[in-house]
Design an enzyme around this catalytic site. Structure first.
Site, PDB file in Angstrom:
ATOM      1  N   CYS A 165       7.052  -0.761  10.150  1.00 22.16           N
ATOM      2  CA  CYS A 165       7.109  -1.175   8.745  1.00 22.16           C
ATOM      3  C   CYS A 165       8.049  -0.252   7.970  1.00 22.16           C
ATOM      4  O   CYS A 165       8.062   0.956   8.187  1.00 22.16           O
ATOM      5  CB  CYS A 165       5.723  -1.126   8.110  1.00 22.16           C
ATOM      6  SG  CYS A 165       4.640  -2.448   8.630  1.00 22.16           S
ATOM      7  N   HIS A 166       8.795  -0.850   7.053  1.00 25.19           N
ATOM      8  CA  HIS A 166       9.680  -0.071   6.193  1.00 25.19           C
ATOM      9  C   HIS A 166       8.851   0.635   5.116  1.00 25.19           C
ATOM     10  O   HIS A 166       7.929   0.042   4.573  1.00 25.19           O
ATOM     11  CB  HIS A 166      10.694  -0.988   5.493  1.00 25.19           C
ATOM     12  CG  HIS A 166      11.685  -1.588   6.417  1.00 25.19           C
ATOM     13  ND1 HIS A 166      11.427  -2.711   7.163  1.00 25.19           N
ATOM     14  CD2 HIS A 166      12.952  -1.219   6.725  1.00 25.19           C
ATOM     15  CE1 HIS A 166      12.494  -3.015   7.881  1.00 25.19           C
ATOM     16  NE2 HIS A 166      13.425  -2.133   7.647  1.00 25.19           N
ATOM     17  N   MET A 168       2.380  -6.888   5.195  1.00 24.14           N
ATOM     18  CA  MET A 168       1.620  -5.871   5.925  1.00 24.14           C
ATOM     19  C   MET A 168       0.878  -4.941   4.970  1.00 24.14           C
ATOM     20  O   MET A 168      -0.235  -4.492   5.263  1.00 24.14           O
ATOM     21  CB  MET A 168       2.531  -5.077   6.859  1.00 24.14           C
ATOM     22  CG  MET A 168       3.153  -5.913   7.971  1.00 24.14           C
ATOM     23  SD  MET A 168       1.962  -6.908   8.899  1.00 24.14           S
ATOM     24  CE  MET A 168       0.896  -5.657   9.560  1.00 24.14           C
ATOM     25  N   GLU A 169       1.471  -4.670   3.817  1.00 23.23           N
ATOM     26  CA  GLU A 169       0.813  -3.824   2.830  1.00 23.23           C
ATOM     27  C   GLU A 169      -0.446  -4.510   2.282  1.00 23.23           C
ATOM     28  O   GLU A 169      -1.493  -3.864   2.128  1.00 23.23           O
ATOM     29  CB  GLU A 169       1.783  -3.473   1.701  1.00 23.23           C
ATOM     30  CG  GLU A 169       2.843  -2.468   2.098  1.00 23.23           C
ATOM     31  CD  GLU A 169       3.955  -2.996   3.013  1.00 23.23           C
ATOM     32  OE1 GLU A 169       4.748  -2.174   3.503  1.00 23.23           O
ATOM     33  OE2 GLU A 169       4.044  -4.218   3.234  1.00 23.23           O
ATOM     34  N   ASP A 176     -18.157   1.480   5.969  1.00 24.99           N
ATOM     35  CA  ASP A 176     -18.525   2.897   6.021  1.00 24.99           C
ATOM     36  C   ASP A 176     -19.600   3.226   4.991  1.00 24.99           C
ATOM     37  O   ASP A 176     -20.534   3.971   5.276  1.00 24.99           O
ATOM     38  CB  ASP A 176     -17.287   3.767   5.797  1.00 24.99           C
ATOM     39  CG  ASP A 176     -17.628   5.246   5.801  1.00 24.99           C
ATOM     40  OD1 ASP A 176     -18.235   5.711   6.787  1.00 24.99           O
ATOM     41  OD2 ASP A 176     -17.304   5.930   4.814  1.00 24.99           O
TER      42      ASP A 176
END
Length: 160
Positions: A77-78, A114-115, A129
């Site tokens: 990824c950039h 992707m972000e 969690d």
């Protein structure tokens, strides 16, 4: 159809975006965290608070932080200077679930799918969690790209 992260001889490479146009790019990803009914009821009865703090607010911050670190987590990824990152957490009483969405935007030569996906994934993991002490039957599911705008083609819609 061709995979963009492979050269003709099969070597892994980062996509060359040098000749791409700079445009406004936006992506939205969604996902869910499903709880057993009694666990969901407990979370709602306590106003979404756990011993670690507000489940939704901490998940939101974790998602935003993750979106900003995507290029450090996913090798090809950039790195991008994000202009927008909104993570939303909504209660879905009918499904005993928390619905997550992340909308990410940038003006650049490459997209932010992707972000957005990373933001939702890490927000979901954070919810897990924060609630795992209540049950290990919590299920993270349906993380997917819901929409993207800008670049070569648009995808999806803002209704999901």
């Amino acid at each position: 159809m061709q995979l963009t992260h492979l050269t003709a001889d099969g070597a892994v490479n980062m996509v060359d975006v040098a000749d791409k146009a700079v445009t406004m790019r936006e992506a939205r990803a969604v996902g869910s965290v499903l709880f057993p009914a009694e666990v969901y009821a407990h979370i709602r009865a306590h106003g979404g608070q756990s011993k670690k703090g507000s489940i939704a607010e901490i998940a939101r911050i974790a998602g935003i932080m993750a979106a900003k670190k995507t290029s450090e987590l996913i090798p090809l990824c950039h790195p991008l200077m994000l202009e927008k990152c909104r993570v939303e957490v909504e209660y879905d009483d009918a499904a005993c679930a928390l619905r997550l969405s992340a909308t990410v935007g940038v003006t650049h030569k490459t997209g932010v799918e992707m972000e957005a996906l990373t933001a939702v994934s890490v927000a979901a993991l954070t919810v897990y969690d924060m609630t795992k002490a209540l049950s290990h039957e919590i299920c993270i599911q349906d993380i997917r790209l819901a929409a993207k705008k800008g670049g070569k083609r648009d995808f999806g819609n803002d209704e999901d």
